[in-house]
Scaffold this active site. Structure first.
Site, PDB file in Angstrom:
ATOM      1  N   LYS A 153       0.843  -1.202   0.000  1.00 17.19           N
ATOM      2  CA  LYS A 153       0.000   0.000   0.000  1.00 17.19           C
ATOM      3  C   LYS A 153       0.876   1.249   0.000  1.00 17.19           C
ATOM      4  O   LYS A 153       1.732   1.418   0.864  1.00 17.19           O
ATOM      5  CB  LYS A 153      -0.916  -0.018   1.233  1.00 17.19           C
ATOM      6  CG  LYS A 153      -1.762   1.244   1.417  1.00 17.19           C
ATOM      7  CD  LYS A 153      -2.737   1.105   2.592  1.00 17.19           C
ATOM      8  CE  LYS A 153      -3.498   2.405   2.843  1.00 17.19           C
ATOM      9  NZ  LYS A 153      -4.439   2.307   3.985  1.00 17.19           N
ATOM     10  N   ASP A 164      -3.161   9.893   4.061  1.00 20.32           N
ATOM     11  CA  ASP A 164      -4.556   9.451   4.128  1.00 20.32           C
ATOM     12  C   ASP A 164      -5.369  10.386   5.030  1.00 20.32           C
ATOM     13  O   ASP A 164      -5.348  10.266   6.243  1.00 20.32           O
ATOM     14  CB  ASP A 164      -4.609   8.011   4.670  1.00 20.32           C
ATOM     15  CG  ASP A 164      -6.041   7.478   4.759  1.00 20.32           C
ATOM     16  OD1 ASP A 164      -6.956   8.121   4.201  1.00 20.32           O
ATOM     17  OD2 ASP A 164      -6.228   6.406   5.376  1.00 20.32           O
ATOM     18  N   LYS A 184     -11.106  12.007   8.234  1.00 26.45           N
ATOM     19  CA  LYS A 184     -10.688  11.528   9.556  1.00 26.45           C
ATOM     20  C   LYS A 184     -10.732  12.678  10.560  1.00 26.45           C
ATOM     21  O   LYS A 184     -10.581  13.840  10.185  1.00 26.45           O
ATOM     22  CB  LYS A 184      -9.236  11.028   9.496  1.00 26.45           C
ATOM     23  CG  LYS A 184      -9.048   9.685   8.826  1.00 26.45           C
ATOM     24  CD  LYS A 184      -7.573   9.287   8.859  1.00 26.45           C
ATOM     25  CE  LYS A 184      -7.358   7.957   8.150  1.00 26.45           C
ATOM     26  NZ  LYS A 184      -8.022   6.828   8.797  1.00 26.45           N
ATOM     27  N   ASP A 188       1.161   5.964   5.743  1.00 26.56           N
ATOM     28  CA  ASP A 188       0.231   5.029   5.108  1.00 26.56           C
ATOM     29  C   ASP A 188       0.797   4.408   3.828  1.00 26.56           C
ATOM     30  O   ASP A 188       0.101   3.689   3.117  1.00 26.56           O
ATOM     31  CB  ASP A 188      -1.100   5.744   4.831  1.00 26.56           C
ATOM     32  CG  ASP A 188      -2.307   4.827   5.000  1.00 26.56           C
ATOM     33  OD1 ASP A 188      -2.155   3.753   5.613  1.00 26.56           O
ATOM     34  OD2 ASP A 188      -3.394   5.187   4.500  1.00 26.56           O
ATOM     35  N   ASP A 190     -12.709   6.459   3.411  1.00 29.66           N
ATOM     36  CA  ASP A 190     -11.526   6.210   4.244  1.00 29.66           C
ATOM     37  C   ASP A 190     -11.061   4.750   4.141  1.00 29.66           C
ATOM     38  O   ASP A 190      -9.969   4.416   4.584  1.00 29.66           O
ATOM     39  CB  ASP A 190     -11.827   6.582   5.700  1.00 29.66           C
ATOM     40  CG  ASP A 190     -10.570   6.772   6.523  1.00 29.66           C
ATOM     41  OD1 ASP A 190      -9.469   6.824   5.923  1.00 29.66           O
ATOM     42  OD2 ASP A 190     -10.682   6.863   7.761  1.00 29.66           O
ATOM     43  N   GLU A 237      -9.743   3.267   1.764  1.00 30.04           N
ATOM     44  CA  GLU A 237      -9.134   3.448   0.437  1.00 30.04           C
ATOM     45  C   GLU A 237      -8.049   2.425   0.144  1.00 30.04           C
ATOM     46  O   GLU A 237      -7.796   2.117  -1.030  1.00 30.04           O
ATOM     47  CB  GLU A 237      -8.563   4.871   0.324  1.00 30.04           C
ATOM     48  CG  GLU A 237      -7.145   5.082   0.872  1.00 30.04           C
ATOM     49  CD  GLU A 237      -7.016   4.883   2.369  1.00 30.04           C
ATOM     50  OE1 GLU A 237      -8.057   4.893   3.064  1.00 30.04           O
ATOM     51  OE2 GLU A 237      -5.890   4.699   2.858  1.00 30.04           O
ATOM     52  N   ARG A 249      -7.850  -0.804   0.609  1.00 31.45           N
ATOM     53  CA  ARG A 249      -8.315  -2.028  -0.053  1.00 31.45           C
ATOM     54  C   ARG A 249      -8.669  -1.771  -1.517  1.00 31.45           C
ATOM     55  O   ARG A 249      -8.567  -2.667  -2.344  1.00 31.45           O
ATOM     56  CB  ARG A 249      -9.507  -2.607   0.731  1.00 31.45           C
ATOM     57  CG  ARG A 249     -10.710  -1.719   0.775  1.00 31.45           C
ATOM     58  CD  ARG A 249     -11.676  -2.093   1.894  1.00 31.45           C
ATOM     59  NE  ARG A 249     -11.182  -1.701   3.216  1.00 31.45           N
ATOM     60  CZ  ARG A 249     -11.773  -1.993   4.365  1.00 31.45           C
ATOM     61  NH1 ARG A 249     -12.882  -2.699   4.367  1.00 31.45           N
ATOM     62  NH2 ARG A 249     -11.278  -1.584   5.510  1.00 31.45           N
TER      63      ARG A 249
HETATM   64  N1  BES Z   1      -4.766   3.950   6.871  1.00 28.69           N
HETATM   65  C1  BES Z   1      -5.944   3.597   7.583  1.00 28.69           C
HETATM   66  C2  BES Z   1      -5.706   2.518   8.625  1.00 28.69           C
HETATM   67  C3  BES Z   1      -4.906   2.901   9.838  1.00 28.69           C
HETATM   68  C4  BES Z   1      -5.556   3.301  10.988  1.00 28.69           C
HETATM   69  C5  BES Z   1      -3.532   2.792   9.863  1.00 28.69           C
HETATM   70  C6  BES Z   1      -4.840   3.615  12.122  1.00 28.69           C
HETATM   71  C7  BES Z   1      -2.808   3.112  10.980  1.00 28.69           C
HETATM   72  C8  BES Z   1      -3.464   3.516  12.119  1.00 28.69           C
HETATM   73  C9  BES Z   1      -7.009   3.062   6.620  1.00 28.69           C
HETATM   74  O1  BES Z   1      -6.993   3.604   5.352  1.00 28.69           O
HETATM   75  C10 BES Z   1      -8.347   3.379   7.201  1.00 28.69           C
HETATM   76  O2  BES Z   1      -8.660   4.529   7.296  1.00 28.69           O
HETATM   77  N2  BES Z   1      -9.090   2.347   7.594  1.00 28.69           N
HETATM   78  C11 BES Z   1     -10.389   2.521   8.153  1.00 28.69           C
HETATM   79  C12 BES Z   1     -11.323   1.551   7.492  1.00 28.69           C
HETATM   80  C13 BES Z   1     -12.772   1.762   7.821  1.00 28.69           C
HETATM   81  C14 BES Z   1     -13.263   3.059   7.239  1.00 28.69           C
HETATM   82  C15 BES Z   1     -13.552   0.588   7.273  1.00 28.69           C
HETATM   83  C16 BES Z   1     -10.287   2.247   9.646  1.00 28.69           C
HETATM   84  O3  BES Z   1      -9.541   1.335  10.043  1.00 28.69           O
HETATM   85  O4  BES Z   1     -10.885   2.977  10.410  1.00 28.69           O
HETATM   86 ZN    ZN Z   2      -5.201   4.359   4.683  1.00 29.60          ZN
HETATM   87 MN    MN Z   3      -8.147   5.384   5.217  1.00 26.59          MN
END
Ligand code: BES
Ligand code: ZN
Ligand code: MN
Length: 501
Positions: free
Chosen positions: A267, A272, A279, A290, A349, A351, A353
């Site tokens: 990734k 992000d 966020k 990220d 968010d 993104e 996947r």
């Molecule tokens: N980059 C984040 C995941 C992340 C969260 C990495 C905290 C490091 C620390 C990812 O893109 C994300 O935002 N995931 C969301 C998914 C949800 C919207 C289904 C999440 O984990 O909240």
């Molecule tokens: Zn992310």
């Molecule tokens: Mn995200």
């Protein structure tokens, strides 16, 4: 000029401790040391080791240090640092690596630039395995993440490191040094702020990092990405003024012209924000990391090539920002992936996947038979496994177990989570083939279930490093910031060769 790290001159020598000229000699000592060991050191240090142990000032527990000055006039080095190993039976690769990094970091902080490591504590490892991780530990400790301070007067690096062991350990030391260097290079990229590391810059820097014999690189721009039909990668990048990139690296050694190909997918979100599903402000600055999965696979492929491992391997890294610009993908939008599957974006968010789905598909197109993706994918994995352990998902079981075994050898922690078919239920969409954000329950699992839809038929595994890519606290062996996790495990997978599955 501030540099984030320097690679010290590193050598092995069979010289005696007393005959070694350095600023500091590091001596590992197990917690269950013998009285005879202590007595021998007492003769040199006038009983100072005994008295430190008696007073409890030093107990030789893991990564504890004690600095003493020699009394024996025939020693060429005046200062030693004992570094505790904990119980001898526990002294494995990760312990030795941490001991070496702890001692080297302490030496740096004391501005001692020429160090020697006395290889006198065997622990549970072979000599070669030990020398490899000692070298690696010293190299990763020679790292300074304060490069953007305009006055970083105290920046100091180790210039010279000698490992006092047999001369036949030169190769092991070189391997450890190369791994340490690759880890440092990845950490530099991960620490880099979003304004200094856009997708285009990441593509350039990653390409430079992979510019070693045996690797060819290709960077696809937004037009080439569109031509491939990668609607998910394009959909994420739409909110940003910065165009996306897709980095493709190919490693094909002369020793493995045909046969299976390892596909590493990482990734590469350079920042992000969450996109339109923005966020919260608190802690958002962390999201510059990220792209850690992308840096990991590039660094791993570099190490694989430097060691000329007899395996075909490719790396695919989709690179983009996730921004809430005027053209950004909105919740409810539908994206068409390169594989043809359609996705209802119910949360912008989620993104990672999306971009990985297109990249996984492409890795298979390019002939990857055994695929591993690495991503800071979900907050849910941090809830499940915390900050110490990477989440492991995949199919079939022998491939997952192959990766688990590699992680054990590499001394990195990962743990498997399930991909039961029942979870697929949560991915259902009314209007498209699936949604990208299937709700809170089992969030790390459903993210992996989404990726699985794009991973094709062969062996595939997914490493969620959202908890492990970044250290929130500094430790004696590792400063706060990017960790470089999973590079060693990926290299070890390649070292072991690809199983016929
Ligand atoms: N980059 C984040 C995941 C992340 C969260 C990495 C905290 C490091 C620390 C990812 O893109 C994300 O935002 N995931 C969301 C998914 C949800 C919207 C289904 C999440 O984990 O909240
Ligand atoms: Zn992310
Ligand atoms: Mn995200």
């Amino acid at each position: 000029m501030q540099v984030p790290y320097e690679v010290p001159r590193l050598s092995v020598s069979s010289a005696a401790i007393g005959a070694t000229d350095a600023d500091l000699i590091i001596i590992p000592i197990a917690q269950d040391h013998t009285a005879a060991t202590v007595a021998a050191y007492d003769a040199i240090f006038g009983g100072d080791l005994s008295s430190a142990l008696d007073r409890g000032e030093f107990t030789a527990k893991a990564c504890e240090t004690l600095v003493l000055r020699r009394l024996a006039q025939d020693w060429r080095t005046a200062r030693v640092m004992f570094v505790g190993g904990g119980p001898r039976a526990e002294i494995d690769a990760e312990r030795v690596r941490r001991m070496a990094a702890t001692a080297a970091q302490a030496a740096r902080h004391q501005h001692l630039g020429r160090i020697a490591w006395a290889d006198v504590e065997a622990g549970t490892l072979s000599t070669a395995a030990r020398v490899e991780v000692i070298a690696e530990g010293i190299v990763v400790a020679n790292f300074d993440n304060g490069v953007y301070k305009s006055r970083n007067d105290r920046q100091f690096f180790i210039k010279d490191a000698v490992i006092l062991s047999g001369p036949d350990t030169t190769t092991a030391a070189a391997t450890g040094r190369a791994t340490g260097e690759s880890i440092n290079a990845a950490r530099v990229l991960v620490n880099e702020p979003g304004n200094y590391l856009t997708p285009r810059i990441l593509a350039e820097k990653a390409q430079a990092l992979a510019a070693v014999p045996g690797i060819t690189a290709e960077v696809l721009d937004e037009h080439a990405i569109a031509a491939l039909g990668m609607g998910m990668l394009l959909g994420v990048s739409r909110g940003s003024i910065e165009p996306p990139r897709l980095l493709v690296l190919r490693y094909a050694p002369a020793s493995a012209p045909t046969g299976p190909t390892l596909g590493l997918v990482g990734k590469g979100v350079t920042f992000d924000t969450g996109g339109i599903s923005l966020k919260p402000a608190d802690g958002m600055e962390r999201m510059k990391d990220d792209m850690a999965g992308g840096a990991t696979v590039v660094a791993a492929l570099r190490s694989i090539a430097l060691q000329q491992l007899p395996i075909n391997a490719i790396a695919v890294v989709p690179m983009t920002e996730n921004m809430p610009g005027g053209k950004a993908t909105k919740p409810g939008d539908i994206l068409r992936s390169a594989s043809g599957l359609t996705v209802e974006v119910n949360n912008t968010d989620a993104e990672g996947r999306l971009i990985l789905g297109d990249a996984l598909w492409y890795a298979r197109q390019l002939g990857a038979t055994h695929v591993i993706d690495v991503a800071t994918l979900t907050g849910a994995i941090v809830v499940a496994l915390g900050k110490t352990t990477t989440g492991l998902f995949g199919t079939p079981d022998p491939w997952v177990n192959h990766i688990r075994a590699a992680a054990v050898r590499a001394g990195e922690k990962l743990w498997p989570l399930p991909l039961f078919d029942d979870y697929r239920e949560q991915l259902k969409s009314e209007i498209a083939d699936m949604v990208n954000s299937p709700g809170r329950p089992a969030g790390a699992v459903t993210a992996a279930m989404f990726l699985k839809e794009f991973a094709g038929d062969g062996p595939w595994a997914h490493l969620d490093i959202a908890g492990t890519a970044w250290a929130e606290e500094s430790k004696p062996w590792q400063p706060k910031g990017a960790t470089g996790t999973m590079i060693r495990t990926l290299v070890d997978v390649a070292r072991a060769g690809l199983p016929g599955i």
